[in-house]
Design an enzyme around this catalytic site. Structure first.
Site, PDB file in Angstrom:
ATOM      1  N   ASP A  85     -41.332 124.303 117.871  1.00  0.00           N
ATOM      2  CA  ASP A  85     -41.147 122.930 117.409  1.00  0.00           C
ATOM      3  C   ASP A  85     -42.338 122.510 116.549  1.00  0.00           C
ATOM      4  OD1 ASP A  85     -42.676 123.070 119.890  1.00  0.00           O
ATOM      5  OD2 ASP A  85     -42.686 120.885 119.880  1.00  0.00           O
ATOM      6  N   GLU A 146     -43.842 121.857 122.753  1.00  0.00           N
ATOM      7  CA  GLU A 146     -45.294 121.775 122.906  1.00  0.00           C
ATOM      8  C   GLU A 146     -45.882 120.539 122.253  1.00  0.00           C
ATOM      9  OE1 GLU A 146     -49.530 122.346 121.873  1.00  0.00           O
ATOM     10  OE2 GLU A 146     -47.830 122.091 120.513  1.00  0.00           O
TER      11      GLU A 146
END
EC number: 3.4.17.11
Length: 376
Positions: A85, A146
């Site tokens: 991400d 994250e």
């Protein structure tokens, strides 16, 4: 075989990395993240890994776990942990398109951390093509969240780390090209102010603005920053009609400290802000937290090996503890030898000028290959 003889090629790596960068994958768009996971899963499968797709939860995308064939398959080995991400919303590619200029390659998420992830896969690919079996089995785990503190996959990462001897995290290198051997503690908070609505034109004095209360609270929160603990307000949402006194305002706060006890004190200070002021209710809730990771003998042994390998390649690999959390916080805090920020060199992460140094692709692929060959 000497890892420096592996045929790493910059142009080939750039061609392979480009689709990853052009597949935008902001954390809060699980469909977009899953498209990126598809790309990575295919790449891992093509190299020869046994692939396991892990469904997403809590509104986030899914993960991919890849295990490579090995005589000691299933025994403790090396975990390469990365996230797919990014902080960049869909459309950022138009503002920071893939391009190569003056030795730099630009694009959203290229430094944090798709470049490092891709280089890690390239290191494994070249070892396999050369017919080399590493001393330890290799597992790759790519996760989707994250950038927001890893709320949905922390347990997954920790359990996978516990099954391995060493964790390598190809987050971007430090500004001097160094690695990270420890990270500061981080806590997130959600702050809400609840006021009293009224018509902003003919009944302004009857209202109690949640926005005004939050504005005062933001100044108070950021003024708490000191040498031991920092506080930053990064997100605010409020209001819908300009002719209405706002009744709700939401904010997100990040706090960071070098020592756990300082963060714990910071948490106490934040939670103490809850209450009521001028008929406005203030709520403070603690969100996800990353523990302090302090370097130990195991981590330093992995670093010393990496430094020796870097010296053979021709560069100095420094190390330090760092702010800016990563999933290395979790694995390092568990006491599992962890070497972080061994990914590509570059700058501008989380900005519209994010780039990597093109000449770091081969350098970091060699570093990863060297570690995979010499960790035992």
């Amino acid at each position: 075989m000497n890892f420096q003889k592996l045929p790493f090629d910059t142009d080939t790596m750039l061609a392979g990395l480009k689709p990853w960068i052009e597949c935008e994958s902001p954390t809060f768009d699980p469909t977009a993240v899953d498209r990126m996971v598809d790309l990575a899963a295919y790449e891992l499968a093509a190299i020869g890994a046994e692939i396991e797709r892990i469904p997403g939860r809590m509104g986030f995308g899914g993960s991919v776990r890849a295990r490579f064939p090995h005589r000691d398959f299933g025994k403790p080995g090396i975990l390469i942990s990365g996230h797919l991400d990014t902080v960049h919303p869909i459309g950022t590619l138009e503002k920071n398109p893939w391009r190569i200029e003056n030795g730099r390659c630009y694009g959203p998420g290229i430094q944090d951390m798709k470049g490092g992830n891709y280089v890690s896969l390239e290191a494994i690919r070249q070892l396999i093509l050369a017919g080399i079996e590493t001393p330890l089995p290799i597992t790759v785990l790519f996760t989707p969240d994250e950038e927001v503190g890893t709320p949905s996959t922390r347990e997954l990462i920790e359990m996978e780390a516990r099954k391995n001897k060493v964790v390598l995290v190809p987050e971007p290198a430090r500004p001097d090209g160094g690695a990270v051997t420890g990270r500061y503690a981080i806590a997130r908070f959600n702050v809400k102010t609840s006021g009293r609505p009224s018509h902003a034109g003919w009944a302004l004095k009857d209202g109690r603005s949640a926005i005004a209360a939050m504005a005062r609270k933001v100044l108070e929160i950021e003024a708490m920053t000191g040498e031991d603990c920092t506080f930053s307000v990064g997100v605010i949402h409020a209001g819908q009609w300009v002719n209405c006194v706002s009744s709700f305002c939401d904010a997100e706060v990040l706090s960071m400290a070098k020592r756990q006890k300082d963060l714990d004190h910071g948490v106490e200070r934040m939670l103490a802000l809850a209450g009521e002021e001028n008929d406005v209710v203030i709520e403070v809730k603690r969100g996800v937290t990353r523990p302090v990771w302090e370097p130990d003998a195991g981590t330093m042994a992995v670093y010393e090996l990496a430094r020796d390998i870097a010296g053979e390649i021709g560069f100095n690999l420094s190390h330090a503890s760092a702010g800016g959390g990563s999933d290395g916080n979790f694995t390092g805090a568990l006491g599992i030898p962890t070497l972080d920020s061994i990914g590509v060199r570059g700058a501008g992460l989380h900005t519209l000028g994010e780039y990597i140094e093109v000449d770091s692709l081969v350098e970091r692929a060699q570093l990863m290959a060297g570690l995979l060959l010499r960790l035992k």
